[in-house]
Enzyme design. Structure first.
Site, PDB file in Angstrom:
ATOM      1  N   ASP A  36     -20.476  16.321 -44.004  1.00 25.91           N
ATOM      2  CA  ASP A  36     -19.211  16.387 -42.833  1.00 25.91           C
ATOM      3  C   ASP A  36     -18.777  14.839 -42.831  1.00 25.91           C
ATOM      4  O   ASP A  36     -19.205  13.955 -43.243  1.00 25.91           O
ATOM      5  CB  ASP A  36     -20.017  16.615 -41.602  1.00 25.91           C
ATOM      6  CG  ASP A  36     -21.171  15.744 -41.077  1.00 25.91           C
ATOM      7  OD1 ASP A  36     -21.479  15.024 -41.653  1.00 25.91           O
ATOM      8  OD2 ASP A  36     -21.681  16.222 -40.080  1.00 25.91           O
TER       9      ASP A  36
ATOM     10  N   ASN B 177     -27.564  18.357 -29.657  1.00 23.17           N
ATOM     11  CA  ASN B 177     -27.273  19.758 -29.020  1.00 23.17           C
ATOM     12  C   ASN B 177     -27.553  20.502 -30.098  1.00 23.17           C
ATOM     13  O   ASN B 177     -27.122  21.892 -30.128  1.00 23.17           O
ATOM     14  CB  ASN B 177     -25.662  19.935 -28.627  1.00 23.17           C
ATOM     15  CG  ASN B 177     -24.709  19.490 -29.923  1.00 23.17           C
ATOM     16  OD1 ASN B 177     -25.417  19.087 -31.019  1.00 23.17           O
ATOM     17  ND2 ASN B 177     -23.549  19.411 -29.595  1.00 23.17           N
TER      18      ASN B 177
ATOM     19  N   HIS C 228     -26.565  20.902 -33.294  1.00 23.89           N
ATOM     20  CA  HIS C 228     -25.726  20.864 -34.321  1.00 23.89           C
ATOM     21  C   HIS C 228     -26.253  20.656 -35.763  1.00 23.89           C
ATOM     22  O   HIS C 228     -27.058  19.676 -35.981  1.00 23.89           O
ATOM     23  CB  HIS C 228     -24.393  20.345 -34.031  1.00 23.89           C
ATOM     24  CG  HIS C 228     -24.239  18.730 -34.142  1.00 23.89           C
ATOM     25  ND1 HIS C 228     -23.308  18.060 -33.904  1.00 23.89           N
ATOM     26  CD2 HIS C 228     -25.091  18.011 -34.760  1.00 23.89           C
ATOM     27  CE1 HIS C 228     -23.345  16.896 -34.034  1.00 23.89           C
ATOM     28  NE2 HIS C 228     -24.556  16.836 -34.826  1.00 23.89           N
TER      29      HIS C 228
ATOM     30  N   GLU D 169     -21.017  23.119 -34.645  1.00 21.19           N
ATOM     31  CA  GLU D 169     -21.225  23.059 -33.297  1.00 21.19           C
ATOM     32  C   GLU D 169     -21.885  24.268 -32.577  1.00 21.19           C
ATOM     33  O   GLU D 169     -21.712  25.465 -33.026  1.00 21.19           O
ATOM     34  CB  GLU D 169     -19.994  22.371 -32.233  1.00 21.19           C
ATOM     35  CG  GLU D 169     -19.408  21.008 -32.754  1.00 21.19           C
ATOM     36  CD  GLU D 169     -20.242  19.982 -32.549  1.00 21.19           C
ATOM     37  OE1 GLU D 169     -21.540  19.982 -32.156  1.00 21.19           O
ATOM     38  OE2 GLU D 169     -19.783  18.865 -32.290  1.00 21.19           O
TER      39      GLU D 169
END
Ligand code: GLP
Length: 243
Positions: A67, A137, A139, A144
């Site tokens: 990413d 979180n 991800h 996400e």
């Protein structure tokens, strides 16, 4: 998903490196997909050491990077590209130009970037071995919470947690609102899928990842759908697990 708990970050990283080396030694022409971020840095050190000691040969492997923050490139310290080149690619005896595929977060045509990376992955018959950190979180890359799990490479708006936590990577103020990422469709199809997490701050998300309901609200839980998934933890990250 197999759960491997090691005494500390160092031992965890060594085990992860051993699994990757083993895979490459069995299939030298593999496609590896590697995360940036902090968690893999010690694993990268072990991979570099193994490469120097000729315990592994990456010369036939290919690397796709997981990413990038949209709007950032290699001149920003802390970008994914800068992290991976500094800590891994530039230190391995590989031909970076030929063997590494990276998203250009500065590209004006991000759809084209997604297609280019999709083609690279498709051209290698998918990802062989994938190494993923877990975001606070849940991800995976920039997949996400509540992302479409059928997406291949995509541009994803950043979750507020990612924006806040992301500041830790940069010396300067950066205004990032989206990420470009290998999508869950590719990641979950990896022949071996490795998740890693260390330190107490990850204990809660690790518990959800392993013991919570499988839901796209917590993308890391989706890794449990892959039969060859494994998570490596240090004792602190594993401290809230019940079993
Ligand atoms: C970041 C990156 C990922 C990384 C994850 C965990 O936002 N997009 O590549 O794997 O979050 O990062 P860390 O290992 O620093 O906790």
């Amino acid at each position: 998903m197999k759960v491997n708990i090691r005494e500390n970050y160092d031992a965890m990283s060594k085990s992860v490196s051993d699994q990757i080396i083993n895979y490459i030694n069995n299939k030298p022409e593999s496609l590896l997909c590697l995360a940036g971020g902090d968690t893999p840095l010690k694993t990268f050190e072990y991979l570099v050491k193994a490469d120097e000691n000729k315990e592994v040969d990456f010369s036939k492997a290919k690397f796709v990077s997981l990413d990038e923050w949209v709007g950032l490139g290699s001149s920003t310290k802390g970008s994914c590209v800068e992290t991976l080149y500094t800590h891994l690619y530039d230190k391995l005896s590989i031909n970076v130009e030929k063997q590494v595929c990276f998203f250009d977060g500065l590209s004006e045509d991000l759809d084209k970037e997604c297609k280019r990376v999709d083609e690279f992955i498709g051209g290698s018959n998918g990802i062989d071995i994938c190494l993923l950190g877990i975001g606070m979180n849940g991800h995976l890359g920039f997949n996400e919470p509540n992302v479409d799990p059928e997406l291949k490479c995509s541009v994803i708006p950043l979750d507020p947690v990612t924006k806040t936590v992301g500041a830790k990577y940069f010396d300067e103020d950066v205004n990032v609102t989206a990420g470009i990422t290998v999508g869950l469709k590719h990641l979950l199809a990896s022949k071996e899928l490795i998740l890693i997490a260390n330190a107490e701050k990850k204990a809660e998300i690790v518990k959800k990842t392993i013991e919570g309901k499988i839901t796209i609200e917590v993308p890391s839980t989706m890794a449990r759908k892959n039969e060859n998934s494994v998570i490596y933890l240090d004792e602190e990250a594993a401290s809230k697990l019940e079993k």
